[in-house]
Write an enzyme that holds these catalytic residues in place. Structure first.
Site, PDB file in Angstrom:
ATOM      1  N   ASN A  13       0.819  -1.216   0.000  1.00  0.00           N
ATOM      2  CA  ASN A  13       0.000   0.000   0.000  1.00  0.00           C
ATOM      3  C   ASN A  13       0.851   1.264   0.000  1.00  0.00           C
ATOM      4  OD1 ASN A  13      -2.480   1.565   2.159  1.00  0.00           O
ATOM      5  ND2 ASN A  13      -2.528   1.406  -0.055  1.00  0.00           N
ATOM      6  N   CYS A  15       2.721   1.966  -3.298  1.00  0.00           N
ATOM      7  CA  CYS A  15       2.959   2.306  -4.712  1.00  0.00           C
ATOM      8  C   CYS A  15       1.680   2.190  -5.534  1.00  0.00           C
ATOM      9  CB  CYS A  15       4.047   1.412  -5.319  1.00  0.00           C
ATOM     10  SG  CYS A  15       5.710   1.703  -4.691  1.00  0.00           S
ATOM     11  N   ARG A  16       1.275   0.960  -5.815  1.00  0.00           N
ATOM     12  CA  ARG A  16       0.183   0.740  -6.766  1.00  0.00           C
ATOM     13  C   ARG A  16      -1.188   1.121  -6.230  1.00  0.00           C
ATOM     14  NH1 ARG A  16       1.461  -5.341  -7.919  1.00  0.00           N
ATOM     15  NH2 ARG A  16       2.019  -5.151  -5.720  1.00  0.00           N
ATOM     16  N   SER A  17      -1.555   0.635  -5.048  1.00  0.00           N
ATOM     17  CA  SER A  17      -2.924   0.901  -4.583  1.00  0.00           C
ATOM     18  C   SER A  17      -3.170   2.366  -4.214  1.00  0.00           C
ATOM     19  CB  SER A  17      -3.340  -0.057  -3.457  1.00  0.00           C
ATOM     20  OG  SER A  17      -2.460  -0.024  -2.378  1.00  0.00           O
ATOM     21  N   ASP A 128       4.624  -4.587  -9.769  1.00  0.00           N
ATOM     22  CA  ASP A 128       5.130  -3.830  -8.632  1.00  0.00           C
ATOM     23  C   ASP A 128       6.376  -3.068  -9.077  1.00  0.00           C
ATOM     24  OD1 ASP A 128       6.083  -2.855  -6.211  1.00  0.00           O
ATOM     25  OD2 ASP A 128       5.764  -4.737  -5.142  1.00  0.00           O
TER      26      ASP A 128
END
Length: 156
Positions: A13, A15-17, A128
């Protein structure tokens, strides 16, 4: 009118989300639908709980006018499955973790993979970017912009 509640989930939680949260908020704002959605993000691990998004991710997102303001938190199967309408995992590993936490069929029906909403089908996961370079962060944002548009279209 009840808001549609969407939760984006990756591993840490950071980078991507949180990027998906910011991009989707941007997409719904542009569509004039902000009041109809509640958006959040979480990680399947609690390694970074309470931390802001990765500085590199923040830097790339800012260049596209996305502000990553959320703090990392761990996914809570007891409250998150009950609260959110859509729970969107970034990759197969996240999806497997989420499925293993599901308590019943209703929980499973809320689970979706982010790339299922992409228009081109070129990627089957949002990779990721943590251990890579700048191109990885840019690819994540490209995929999220595409998928968030598709997600809004599906929900609408």
């Amino acid at each position: 009118m009840d808001k549609t509640k969407v939760l984006f989930v990756c591993l840490g939680n950071i980078c991507r989300s949180p990027s998906a949260e910011a991009v989707f908020n941007g997409v719904v704002k542009k569509a004039g639908l902000s009041k109809q959605f509640e958006v959040d993000s979480a990680g399947t691990s609690g390694w970074h709980a309470g931390e802001p998004a990765d500085k590199r991710m923040q830097s790339h997102a800012i260049r596209r006018d996305y502000n990553l303001t959320s703090l990392s938190r761990k996914f809570d199967p007891h409250s998150d499955f009950d609260y959110f309408d859509y729970i969107i995992g970034m990759d197969d590993s996240n999806m497997q973790n989420l499925k293993s936490m599901a308590r019943n069929g209703n929980d499973l029906q809320k689970l979706h993979k982010m790339t299922d909403f992409c228009s081109d089908g070129q990627y089957d996961e949002v990779p990721d970017p943590y251990y890579g370079g700048a191109e990885g962060f840019e690819l994540v944002l490209d995929l999220l912009e595409d998928a968030c548009e598709g997600l809004l279209e599906k929900i609408s």
